[in-house]
Scaffold this motif. Structure first.
Motif, PDB file in Angstrom:
ATOM      1  N   SER A 341      12.606 -31.578 -52.003  1.00 44.21           N
ATOM      2  CA  SER A 341      12.244 -31.388 -50.601  1.00 44.21           C
ATOM      3  C   SER A 341      12.649 -32.608 -49.785  1.00 44.21           C
ATOM      4  N   ASP A 342      13.284 -32.366 -48.610  1.00 46.79           N
ATOM      5  CA  ASP A 342      13.756 -33.403 -47.693  1.00 46.79           C
ATOM      6  C   ASP A 342      14.805 -34.301 -48.334  1.00 46.79           C
ATOM      7  N   SER A 343      15.545 -33.811 -49.340  1.00 49.18           N
ATOM      8  CA  SER A 343      16.507 -34.649 -50.051  1.00 49.18           C
ATOM      9  C   SER A 343      17.852 -33.934 -50.095  1.00 49.18           C
ATOM     10  N   ASP A 344      18.937 -34.748 -50.075  1.00 43.65           N
ATOM     11  CA  ASP A 344      20.272 -34.213 -50.245  1.00 43.65           C
ATOM     12  C   ASP A 344      20.936 -34.777 -51.498  1.00 43.65           C
ATOM     13  N   THR A 387      10.493 -24.777 -43.566  1.00 44.47           N
ATOM     14  CA  THR A 387       9.251 -25.523 -43.318  1.00 44.47           C
ATOM     15  C   THR A 387       9.586 -26.982 -43.068  1.00 44.47           C
ATOM     16  N   TYR A 388       8.645 -27.650 -42.425  1.00 44.80           N
ATOM     17  CA  TYR A 388       8.822 -29.071 -42.129  1.00 44.80           C
ATOM     18  C   TYR A 388       7.448 -29.728 -42.078  1.00 44.80           C
ATOM     19  N   GLN A 389       7.278 -30.757 -42.958  1.00 43.41           N
ATOM     20  CA  GLN A 389       6.018 -31.500 -43.023  1.00 43.41           C
ATOM     21  C   GLN A 389       4.820 -30.568 -43.203  1.00 43.41           C
ATOM     22  N   LYS A 407      16.204 -29.448 -35.680  1.00 45.54           N
ATOM     23  CA  LYS A 407      17.368 -30.322 -35.713  1.00 45.54           C
ATOM     24  C   LYS A 407      17.442 -31.057 -37.048  1.00 45.54           C
ATOM     25  N   TYR A 408      16.296 -31.501 -37.540  1.00 48.41           N
ATOM     26  CA  TYR A 408      16.255 -32.225 -38.819  1.00 48.41           C
ATOM     27  C   TYR A 408      16.703 -31.312 -39.962  1.00 48.41           C
ATOM     28  N   ASN A 409      16.191 -30.088 -40.003  1.00 47.08           N
ATOM     29  CA  ASN A 409      16.532 -29.177 -41.093  1.00 47.08           C
ATOM     30  C   ASN A 409      18.011 -28.760 -41.050  1.00 47.08           C
ATOM     31  N   MET A 410      18.567 -28.597 -39.840  1.00 42.70           N
ATOM     32  CA  MET A 410      19.978 -28.253 -39.741  1.00 42.70           C
ATOM     33  C   MET A 410      20.833 -29.405 -40.242  1.00 42.70           C
ATOM     34  N   ASP A 411      20.430 -30.631 -39.910  1.00 42.50           N
ATOM     35  CA  ASP A 411      21.162 -31.792 -40.389  1.00 42.50           C
ATOM     36  C   ASP A 411      21.052 -31.914 -41.904  1.00 42.50           C
ATOM     37  N   LEU A 412      19.857 -31.597 -42.440  1.00 40.36           N
ATOM     38  CA  LEU A 412      19.661 -31.645 -43.892  1.00 40.36           C
ATOM     39  C   LEU A 412      20.551 -30.595 -44.583  1.00 40.36           C
ATOM     40  N   SER A 413      20.713 -29.421 -43.983  1.00 38.27           N
ATOM     41  CA  SER A 413      21.588 -28.398 -44.553  1.00 38.27           C
ATOM     42  C   SER A 413      23.025 -28.910 -44.668  1.00 38.27           C
ATOM     43  N   THR A 462       0.806 -22.561 -41.767  1.00 43.02           N
ATOM     44  CA  THR A 462       1.180 -23.506 -42.817  1.00 43.02           C
ATOM     45  C   THR A 462       2.386 -23.013 -43.590  1.00 43.02           C
ATOM     46  N   ALA A 463       3.057 -23.974 -44.265  1.00 38.65           N
ATOM     47  CA  ALA A 463       4.212 -23.634 -45.082  1.00 38.65           C
ATOM     48  C   ALA A 463       3.806 -22.805 -46.277  1.00 38.65           C
ATOM     49  N   ALA A 464       2.634 -23.119 -46.866  1.00 35.98           N
ATOM     50  CA  ALA A 464       2.178 -22.366 -48.035  1.00 35.98           C
ATOM     51  C   ALA A 464       1.938 -20.907 -47.680  1.00 35.98           C
TER      52      ALA A 464
END
Length: 488
Positions: A341-344, A387-389, A407-413, A462-464
């Motif tokens: 999660s949150d890693s590339d 999901t985010y945080q 924006k963060y998730n698109m950049d992570l993709s 929530t994400a869950a």
């Protein structure tokens, strides 16, 4: 063989035309085409009716010519009677010899004028006969040209050119004959005028002769009776001439109407040719569309072939992946070894999947000579979680924090796809056949999770809870997609 080929082309053209009119042509164009065909049929029927009427009138003219000949014979008989009577008068007395000579001179003039009248009538009859023969020859030639066209012995352009030439020649010939007849009619009228003048002078001389010859009055009475018969015959002749002139006027009017009908027919043919031009243009567009369809089919077959090779290679190497056998898209299944999660950063298990899969993928594309030169690009597409945080991100939200999360998730993709590309770029990590060709056409991109997931309920906190209602693992994927240049 040429006739069979032409018949085949005509059938294909007729099929394309009927298909276009039935399935593609607008209603107004179909209606216009039907109206033109109906008008053409009507004009052909009118032309046939007009031709039959002209033939009938020509037969009536022939009957009138025969009647004129009969009247001329009556005039000859009267003239013969006059000559017999005058021959008796010449035997009378020397006192009336001078008048007899003058009467004989006048009668000679009358005979000459009558012969001239007969000659002019014969010329008129010959002109009418030539007109009839010209019209019959025209009809016969038109029938022969139509028959030749129907038997495909000439092209449509040649057919129309021959038809126009034959009509033009016949029209010129008929016009020349009509002009000649008109000249003969004028000369005939002039001769009749001279005949009337001479007859007047003859009557004057006969009056003087009646004063001098008492004994010849009986013969002169008979001569007057013969002259009365001559006048009656001439009256009938003039009446017949009038009827002939009226018939000729009708013939000229009918010919004008026929020319007008031909002009309308030519105009209709022009409209028909314009419609045929539209059909030819549509046929060209259809051929172009069929060419594009053939290229599209060829590309689909090529994609199917490549997808089949990839599927066989992956199955043999034990690589898990979803392969679209229609487009050739490959979705690599990294299982639980996907990005953190949150890693590339690539995990070792992901590297192992890439090291097995990419040589097979590269060989299936660039090892196939039928498609290798058509490959224009190979794209690595990465996806991020929805999901985010610890909370679900609604992409339609206007909140600043949600926009920042998207924006963060698109950049992570994008960074995840770029990590895979960077690992493949380093030959110390991977080295396989056609690697350089693959990397030269490769590009990376990131996609929203909504491209692979349909979210029915967006009111999730929530994400869950979101992952409980939706399979979040669907977003944990990498797609490898190739593009082809259809022009090659």
């Amino acid at each position: 063989m040429q006739v069979e080929e032409l018949e085949h082309q005509l059938k294909m053209y007729e099929s394309v035309k009927n298909d276009y009119l039935a399935n593609q042509a607008p209603k107004d164009e179909v209606q216009e085409y039907q109206e033109l065909m109906d008008k053409l049929t009507l004009l052909q029927e009118d032309t046939k009716t007009e031709k039959d009427r002209l033939v009938k009138e020509a037969l009536e003219n022939e009957k009138k010519v025969k009647a004129l000949n009969k009247y001329q014979q009556m005039v000859r008989n009267v003239l013969n009677s006059n000559k017999m009577a005058k021959s008796k008068i010449l035997n009378r007395d020397d006192l009336i010899k001078e008048q007899d000579v003058e009467i004989e001179t006048k009668e000679g003039q009358i005979t000459t004028l009558q012969k001239d009248v007969e000659t002019k009538k014969q010329l008129i009859a010959q002109g009418e006969k030539q007109i009839q023969e010209t019209q019959q020859a025209l009809q016969k030639r038109l029938d022969e040209i139509r028959a030749a066209y129907k038997m495909n012995k000439m092209t449509k352009a040649h057919f129309e050119k021959r038809m126009a030439q034959v009509r033009s020649d016949a029209h010129q010939k008929v016009t020349a004959l009509s002009n000649a007849n008109a000249q003969y009619q004028a000369q005939l009228q002039q001769t009749n005028a001279q005949l009337g003048q001479t007859q007047g002078e003859l009557q004057k001389t006969q009056g003087m002769l009646a004063q001098k010859e008492g004994e010849a009055r009986g013969l002169e009475g008979k001569l007057g009776e013969a002259k009365g018969q001559l006048g009656a015959a001439q009256g009938q002749l003039a009446n017949a001439k009038g009827q002939l002139a009226a018939t000729q006027g009708k013939l000229a009017s009918t010919e004008g109407q026929l020319n007008s009908t031909r002009g309308a027919l030519d105009a209709t043919k022009g409209q028909l040719n314009a419609t045929i031009g539209k059909l030819n243009s549509t046929e060209g567009q259809l051929n172009a569309t069929q060419g594009q369809l053939a290229k599209a089919k060829a590309e689909i077959e090529a994609r199917k072939s490549v997808a089949g090779e990839i599927q066989k290679g992956f199955a043999k190497a034990g690589v898990k992946a979803d392969i679209d056998l229609q487009t050739g898209d490959v979705v690599l299944d990294f299982g639980q070894a996907y990005f953190e999660s949150d890693s590339d950063r690539l995990k070792s298990e992901m590297k192992g999947v890439l090291e097995k899969a990419m040589p097979i993928y590269s060989r299936s594309l660039f090892g196939n000579p039928k498609v290798s030169d058509k490959i224009s690009a190979v794209e690595i597409i990465g996806f991020a979680s929805p999901t985010y945080q610890g909370r679900f991100i609604d992409p339609q939200s206007a909140k600043p924090e949600d926009k920042q999360a998207l924006k963060y998730n698109m950049d992570l993709s994008y960074r995840r796809a770029n990590s895979i590309f960077s690992y493949m770029l380093d030959e110390q990590n991977m080295k396989f056949d056609h690697q350089r060709e693959l990397l030269a056409r490769m590009k990376v991109s990131g996609r929203s999770f909504l491209e692979v997931m349909k979210v029915p309920n967006r009111n999730i906190a929530t994400a869950a809870e979101f992952c409980k209602q939706n399979d979040c693992k669907k977003a944990q994927r990498v797609i490898i997609r190739f593009s082809m240049d259809t022009k090659k």
